[in-house]
Design a protein around this motif. Structure first.
Motif, PDB file in Angstrom:
ATOM      1  N   SER A  19       0.826  -1.208   0.000  1.00 48.45           N
ATOM      2  CA  SER A  19       0.000   0.000   0.000  1.00 48.45           C
ATOM      3  C   SER A  19       0.862   1.260   0.000  1.00 48.45           C
ATOM      4  O   SER A  19       0.561   2.228  -0.714  1.00 48.45           O
ATOM      5  CB  SER A  19      -0.901   0.019   1.230  1.00 48.45           C
ATOM      6  OG  SER A  19      -1.762  -1.079   1.220  1.00 48.45           O
ATOM      7  N   ALA A  20       1.918   1.264   0.775  1.00 54.82           N
ATOM      8  CA  ALA A  20       2.801   2.423   0.834  1.00 54.82           C
ATOM      9  C   ALA A  20       3.490   2.659  -0.507  1.00 54.82           C
ATOM     10  O   ALA A  20       3.611   3.801  -0.968  1.00 54.82           O
ATOM     11  CB  ALA A  20       3.837   2.235   1.936  1.00 54.82           C
ATOM     12  N   MET A  21       3.926   1.588  -1.164  1.00 55.75           N
ATOM     13  CA  MET A  21       4.587   1.746  -2.462  1.00 55.75           C
ATOM     14  C   MET A  21       3.616   2.211  -3.538  1.00 55.75           C
ATOM     15  O   MET A  21       4.002   2.860  -4.498  1.00 55.75           O
ATOM     16  CB  MET A  21       5.235   0.427  -2.880  1.00 55.75           C
ATOM     17  CG  MET A  21       6.476   0.090  -2.092  1.00 55.75           C
ATOM     18  SD  MET A  21       7.369  -1.328  -2.739  1.00 55.75           S
ATOM     19  CE  MET A  21       6.197  -2.643  -2.520  1.00 55.75           C
ATOM     20  N   THR A  22       2.343   1.869  -3.384  1.00 57.03           N
ATOM     21  CA  THR A  22       1.344   2.267  -4.364  1.00 57.03           C
ATOM     22  C   THR A  22       0.900   3.714  -4.145  1.00 57.03           C
ATOM     23  O   THR A  22       0.736   4.476  -5.104  1.00 57.03           O
ATOM     24  CB  THR A  22       0.120   1.334  -4.273  1.00 57.03           C
ATOM     25  OG1 THR A  22       0.561  -0.004  -4.440  1.00 57.03           O
ATOM     26  CG2 THR A  22      -0.896   1.661  -5.337  1.00 57.03           C
ATOM     27  N   ILE A  23       0.717   4.119  -2.915  1.00 63.10           N
ATOM     28  CA  ILE A  23       0.155   5.428  -2.607  1.00 63.10           C
ATOM     29  C   ILE A  23       1.223   6.515  -2.521  1.00 63.10           C
ATOM     30  O   ILE A  23       0.931   7.688  -2.773  1.00 63.10           O
ATOM     31  CB  ILE A  23      -0.661   5.342  -1.307  1.00 63.10           C
ATOM     32  CG1 ILE A  23      -1.857   4.456  -1.575  1.00 63.10           C
ATOM     33  CG2 ILE A  23      -1.081   6.690  -0.798  1.00 63.10           C
ATOM     34  CD1 ILE A  23      -2.855   4.335  -0.491  1.00 63.10           C
ATOM     35  N   ALA A  24       2.453   6.190  -2.220  1.00 62.32           N
ATOM     36  CA  ALA A  24       3.506   7.189  -2.054  1.00 62.32           C
ATOM     37  C   ALA A  24       3.720   8.054  -3.300  1.00 62.32           C
ATOM     38  O   ALA A  24       3.816   9.282  -3.178  1.00 62.32           O
ATOM     39  CB  ALA A  24       4.805   6.521  -1.621  1.00 62.32           C
ATOM     40  N   PRO A  25       3.794   7.504  -4.517  1.00 65.71           N
ATOM     41  CA  PRO A  25       3.972   8.382  -5.682  1.00 65.71           C
ATOM     42  C   PRO A  25       2.800   9.333  -5.897  1.00 65.71           C
ATOM     43  O   PRO A  25       3.000  10.489  -6.272  1.00 65.71           O
ATOM     44  CB  PRO A  25       4.097   7.413  -6.859  1.00 65.71           C
ATOM     45  CG  PRO A  25       4.501   6.123  -6.263  1.00 65.71           C
ATOM     46  CD  PRO A  25       3.898   6.098  -4.898  1.00 65.71           C
ATOM     47  N   VAL A  26       1.589   8.869  -5.626  1.00 63.70           N
ATOM     48  CA  VAL A  26       0.417   9.734  -5.780  1.00 63.70           C
ATOM     49  C   VAL A  26       0.471  10.864  -4.748  1.00 63.70           C
ATOM     50  O   VAL A  26       0.185  12.022  -5.062  1.00 63.70           O
ATOM     51  CB  VAL A  26      -0.879   8.909  -5.633  1.00 63.70           C
ATOM     52  CG1 VAL A  26      -2.105   9.792  -5.683  1.00 63.70           C
ATOM     53  CG2 VAL A  26      -0.945   7.843  -6.699  1.00 63.70           C
ATOM     54  N   GLY A  27       0.843  10.535  -3.544  1.00 70.45           N
ATOM     55  CA  GLY A  27       0.967  11.557  -2.501  1.00 70.45           C
ATOM     56  C   GLY A  27       2.064  12.560  -2.805  1.00 70.45           C
ATOM     57  O   GLY A  27       1.902  13.764  -2.566  1.00 70.45           O
ATOM     58  N   ALA A  28       3.178  12.094  -3.337  1.00 73.25           N
ATOM     59  CA  ALA A  28       4.276  13.004  -3.690  1.00 73.25           C
ATOM     60  C   ALA A  28       3.859  13.946  -4.817  1.00 73.25           C
ATOM     61  O   ALA A  28       4.178  15.138  -4.787  1.00 73.25           O
ATOM     62  CB  ALA A  28       5.504  12.199  -4.104  1.00 73.25           C
ATOM     63  N   LEU A  29       3.142  13.426  -5.788  1.00 76.52           N
ATOM     64  CA  LEU A  29       2.657  14.264  -6.879  1.00 76.52           C
ATOM     65  C   LEU A  29       1.657  15.297  -6.375  1.00 76.52           C
ATOM     66  O   LEU A  29       1.705  16.469  -6.766  1.00 76.52           O
ATOM     67  CB  LEU A  29       2.020  13.391  -7.961  1.00 76.52           C
ATOM     68  CG  LEU A  29       1.520  14.121  -9.199  1.00 76.52           C
ATOM     69  CD1 LEU A  29       2.686  14.762  -9.942  1.00 76.52           C
ATOM     70  CD2 LEU A  29       0.786  13.167 -10.112  1.00 76.52           C
ATOM     71  N   ALA A  30       0.755  14.892  -5.503  1.00 76.97           N
ATOM     72  CA  ALA A  30      -0.228  15.827  -4.952  1.00 76.97           C
ATOM     73  C   ALA A  30       0.466  16.913  -4.126  1.00 76.97           C
ATOM     74  O   ALA A  30       0.089  18.074  -4.188  1.00 76.97           O
ATOM     75  CB  ALA A  30      -1.228  15.071  -4.091  1.00 76.97           C
ATOM     76  N   TRP A  31       1.486  16.534  -3.367  1.00 77.48           N
ATOM     77  CA  TRP A  31       2.178  17.515  -2.541  1.00 77.48           C
ATOM     78  C   TRP A  31       2.958  18.499  -3.408  1.00 77.48           C
ATOM     79  O   TRP A  31       2.999  19.681  -3.123  1.00 77.48           O
ATOM     80  CB  TRP A  31       3.109  16.819  -1.565  1.00 77.48           C
ATOM     81  CG  TRP A  31       3.741  17.735  -0.567  1.00 77.48           C
ATOM     82  CD1 TRP A  31       3.584  19.094  -0.484  1.00 77.48           C
ATOM     83  CD2 TRP A  31       4.616  17.395   0.483  1.00 77.48           C
ATOM     84  NE1 TRP A  31       4.305  19.589   0.552  1.00 77.48           N
ATOM     85  CE2 TRP A  31       4.954  18.572   1.164  1.00 77.48           C
ATOM     86  CE3 TRP A  31       5.157  16.196   0.908  1.00 77.48           C
ATOM     87  CZ2 TRP A  31       5.804  18.594   2.256  1.00 77.48           C
ATOM     88  CZ3 TRP A  31       6.008  16.228   2.003  1.00 77.48           C
ATOM     89  CH2 TRP A  31       6.326  17.407   2.662  1.00 77.48           C
ATOM     90  N   SER A  32       3.560  18.026  -4.470  1.00 78.35           N
ATOM     91  CA  SER A  32       4.339  18.924  -5.320  1.00 78.35           C
ATOM     92  C   SER A  32       3.442  19.920  -6.053  1.00 78.35           C
ATOM     93  O   SER A  32       3.865  21.028  -6.353  1.00 78.35           O
ATOM     94  CB  SER A  32       5.156  18.130  -6.338  1.00 78.35           C
ATOM     95  OG  SER A  32       4.314  17.538  -7.299  1.00 78.35           O
TER      96      SER A  32
END
Length: 58
Positions: A19-32
């Protein structure tokens, strides 16, 4: 009992890691993209902004 607990813990940790590997890129994109507030004032965003401003004045 401890073998079942160890197996359950290992399964839980695998699900958590996946779950962390799947959601981390989406979260990083949203934060940027979160730093830019409002409509960008260049290109099509500028045209939209000016059009909306003119319509609100009349």
């Amino acid at each position: 009992m401890t073998a079942a607990l160890a197996r359950t813990s290992a399964t839980f940790l695998r699900i958590l890691a996946l779950s962390a590997m799947t959601i981390a890129p989406v979260g990083a994109l949203a934060w940027s993209n979160a730093g830019s507030l409002g409509i960008g004032k260049k290109g099509a965003g500028l045209v939209l902004f000016v059009t909306l401003q003119r319509q609100s004045m009349s």
